[in-house]
Design an enzyme around this catalytic site. Structure first.
Site, PDB file in Angstrom:
ATOM      1  CB  SER A  15      -0.919  -0.002   1.227  1.00 27.33           C
ATOM      2  OG  SER A  15      -0.164  -0.156   2.410  1.00 27.33           O
ATOM      3  NE  ARG A  16       1.746   2.978   5.202  1.00 26.02           N
ATOM      4  CZ  ARG A  16       2.743   2.889   6.085  1.00 26.02           C
ATOM      5  NH1 ARG A  16       3.765   3.720   6.025  1.00 26.02           N
ATOM      6  NH2 ARG A  16       2.719   1.970   7.045  1.00 26.02           N
ATOM      7  CG  ASP A  64      -1.293  -8.474  11.360  1.00 22.95           C
ATOM      8  OD1 ASP A  64      -0.125  -8.713  10.984  1.00 22.95           O
ATOM      9  OD2 ASP A  64      -1.556  -7.970  12.462  1.00 22.95           O
ATOM     10  CG  ASN A  91       7.596  -4.465   0.735  1.00 25.26           C
ATOM     11  OD1 ASN A  91       8.702  -3.932   0.678  1.00 25.26           O
ATOM     12  ND2 ASN A  91       6.497  -3.777   1.065  1.00 25.26           N
ATOM     13  CE1 TYR A 156      13.329  -3.401   9.445  1.00 22.78           C
ATOM     14  CE2 TYR A 156      15.675  -2.944   9.210  1.00 22.78           C
ATOM     15  CZ  TYR A 156      14.403  -2.992   8.671  1.00 22.78           C
ATOM     16  OH  TYR A 156      14.205  -2.632   7.358  1.00 22.78           O
ATOM     17  CE  LYS A 160      13.339  -6.170   7.173  1.00 23.85           C
ATOM     18  NZ  LYS A 160      12.306  -6.483   6.174  1.00 23.85           N
TER      19      LYS A 160
HETATM   20  P1  NAP Z   1       6.725   1.655   5.120  1.00 22.22           P
HETATM   21  O1  NAP Z   1       6.729   2.852   4.242  1.00 22.22           O
HETATM   22  O2  NAP Z   1       6.683   1.822   6.599  1.00 22.22           O
HETATM   23  O3  NAP Z   1       5.528   0.680   4.656  1.00 22.22           O
HETATM   24  C1  NAP Z   1       5.324  -0.509   5.339  1.00 22.22           C
HETATM   25  C2  NAP Z   1       4.294  -1.328   4.603  1.00 22.22           C
HETATM   26  O4  NAP Z   1       4.160  -2.571   5.296  1.00 22.22           O
HETATM   27  C3  NAP Z   1       2.925  -0.679   4.598  1.00 22.22           C
HETATM   28  O5  NAP Z   1       2.287  -0.991   3.384  1.00 22.22           O
HETATM   29  C4  NAP Z   1       2.230  -1.348   5.772  1.00 22.22           C
HETATM   30  O6  NAP Z   1       0.815  -1.405   5.623  1.00 22.22           O
HETATM   31  C5  NAP Z   1       2.795  -2.751   5.670  1.00 22.22           C
HETATM   32  N1  NAP Z   1       2.698  -3.514   6.895  1.00 22.22           N
HETATM   33  C6  NAP Z   1       3.245  -3.241   8.099  1.00 22.22           C
HETATM   34  N2  NAP Z   1       2.918  -4.172   8.993  1.00 22.22           N
HETATM   35  C7  NAP Z   1       2.125  -5.065   8.337  1.00 22.22           C
HETATM   36  C8  NAP Z   1       1.466  -6.260   8.697  1.00 22.22           C
HETATM   37  N3  NAP Z   1       1.533  -6.731   9.950  1.00 22.22           N
HETATM   38  N4  NAP Z   1       0.748  -6.920   7.775  1.00 22.22           N
HETATM   39  C9  NAP Z   1       0.663  -6.447   6.502  1.00 22.22           C
HETATM   40  N5  NAP Z   1       1.261  -5.327   6.091  1.00 22.22           N
HETATM   41  C10 NAP Z   1       1.994  -4.634   6.994  1.00 22.22           C
HETATM   42  O7  NAP Z   1       8.023   0.759   4.849  1.00 22.22           O
HETATM   43  P2  NAP Z   1       9.033   0.712   3.616  1.00 22.22           P
HETATM   44  O8  NAP Z   1      10.146   1.635   3.927  1.00 22.22           O
HETATM   45  O9  NAP Z   1       8.317   0.820   2.339  1.00 22.22           O
HETATM   46  O10 NAP Z   1       9.620  -0.771   3.825  1.00 22.22           O
HETATM   47  C11 NAP Z   1       9.150  -1.888   3.093  1.00 22.22           C
HETATM   48  C12 NAP Z   1      10.100  -3.043   3.368  1.00 22.22           C
HETATM   49  O11 NAP Z   1      11.419  -2.671   2.997  1.00 22.22           O
HETATM   50  C13 NAP Z   1      10.165  -3.432   4.849  1.00 22.22           C
HETATM   51  O12 NAP Z   1      10.273  -4.833   4.968  1.00 22.22           O
HETATM   52  C14 NAP Z   1      11.445  -2.762   5.319  1.00 22.22           C
HETATM   53  O13 NAP Z   1      12.004  -3.416   6.420  1.00 22.22           O
HETATM   54  C15 NAP Z   1      12.296  -2.883   4.083  1.00 22.22           C
HETATM   55  N6  NAP Z   1      13.406  -1.924   4.017  1.00 22.22           N
HETATM   56  C16 NAP Z   1      13.173  -0.580   4.043  1.00 22.22           C
HETATM   57  C17 NAP Z   1      14.255   0.287   3.977  1.00 22.22           C
HETATM   58  C18 NAP Z   1      14.089   1.782   3.972  1.00 22.22           C
HETATM   59  O14 NAP Z   1      15.118   2.483   4.061  1.00 22.22           O
HETATM   60  N7  NAP Z   1      12.886   2.323   3.867  1.00 22.22           N
HETATM   61  C19 NAP Z   1      15.557  -0.207   3.905  1.00 22.22           C
HETATM   62  C20 NAP Z   1      15.748  -1.589   3.890  1.00 22.22           C
HETATM   63  C21 NAP Z   1      14.668  -2.425   3.951  1.00 22.22           C
HETATM   64  P3  NAP Z   1      -0.165  -0.608   6.652  1.00 22.22           P
HETATM   65  O15 NAP Z   1       0.041   0.843   6.421  1.00 22.22           O
HETATM   66  O16 NAP Z   1      -1.530  -1.092   6.258  1.00 22.22           O
HETATM   67  O17 NAP Z   1       0.250  -1.047   8.029  1.00 22.22           O
END
Ligand code: NAP
Length: 248
Positions: A15-16, A64, A91, A156, A160
């Protein structure tokens, strides 16, 4: 190149942020995308509406990832309704940060439940339709933090890093069924997850990144797109780093 017509893809946390970019890119390549969310139904609908407005196919699917029964039911319903599930992008992820001495057991449990247990149970549920089809692409979104560690992110980082072991194990377990399993380790990507970091931390991350910028969700989506493609059929058990050179 990298066309996905006829493929059905599930993107958790679609979604985001990074998941939204992945959903959008897979749909643009022709896949029908199930955009998962936990709480943010409006954001998931917005993502789907944008995909549909651009001529793609998408629908929101709320569950979830940390609740096994919800994961199993959702995957079974997708397989039944669509007749297949070809691509799973695992993801969805959360971080609850703090130094080890302040880490609460309940927070550790929450992070493990979504980022690790949820990802494993999702892969398990997806194997059945993928094995039937003798085709599958599973991509785990891990993190550079799982490879290099980061103070304040014990829970975290644990999840990972563990996902990389899961990736390599499942790659070996399901290679004979033509199901590939790979991981992406993004560096610092501009999303809601990183938005609240102190300016100092952001500045430090950019300085530590040889390419000298934040990554974008689209940078990560391109890697997911490749690993989901027909063309990546000889790539399995791999970790694709999308980190601007932060960790090599
Ligand atoms: P984000 O903007 O915080 O978005 C998180 C997404 O995960 C949202 O769509 C959220 O949906 C969903 N989510 C959270 N808890 C959930 C659950 N229990 N069940 C289903 N959906 C859930 O995060 P992002 O930065 O895009 O990160 C996405 C992935 O990339 C994550 O695994 C993160 O660890 C990884 N990552 C991110 C970064 C970074 O710098 N941003 C770096 C390395 C890895 P809702 O809004 O409905 O809760």
């Amino acid at each position: 190149m990298f066309r996905l017509e006829g493929r059905v893809a599930l993107v958790t946390g679609g979604s985001r942020g990074i998941g939204r970019a992945i959903s959008t890119m897979l749909a643009k390549a022709g896949a029908e995308v199930l955009v998962n969310y936990a709480k943010g139904e409006a954001a998931a609908r917005e993502t789907c509406d944008a995909i549909i407005a651009a001529g793609g196919k998408a629908e929101p699917v709320g569950f979830d990832v940390g609740v096994t029964k919800a994961v199993e039911d959702a995957v079974a319903k997708i397989a039944k309704d669509k007749g297949r599930l070809d691509i799973v992008i695992s993801n969805a992820g959360i971080s609850i940060d703090g130094l080890l001495l302040r880490l609460k057991e309940e927070d550790l449990d929450k992070v493990l439940a979504v980022n690790l247990k949820g990802a494993i149970m999702l892969a398990k549920a997806a194997m059945r339709p993928m094995m039937r089809a003798k085709f599958g692409r599973i991509v785990f979104v891990s993190s550079v933090v799982g490879e290099m560690g980061n103070p304040g992110q014990t829970a975290y980082a644990a999840t990972k890093a563990a996902l990389l072991g899961v990736t390599k194990t499942l790659a070996k377990e399901y290679a004979s069924r033509a199901i590939t399993v790979n991981a992406i380790t993004p560096g610092f990507i501009e999303t809601d997850m990183t938005a609240s970091l102190p300016e100092e931390a952001k500045k430090f991350m950019i300085e530590a990144t040889p390419l000298g910028r934040y990554g974008t969700p689209a940078d990560v989506a391109a890697a997911a797109m490749y690993l989901s493609s027909e063309e990546a059929g000889f790539v399995t058990g791999q970790v694709l780093r999308v980190n601007g050179g932060l960790y090599v």
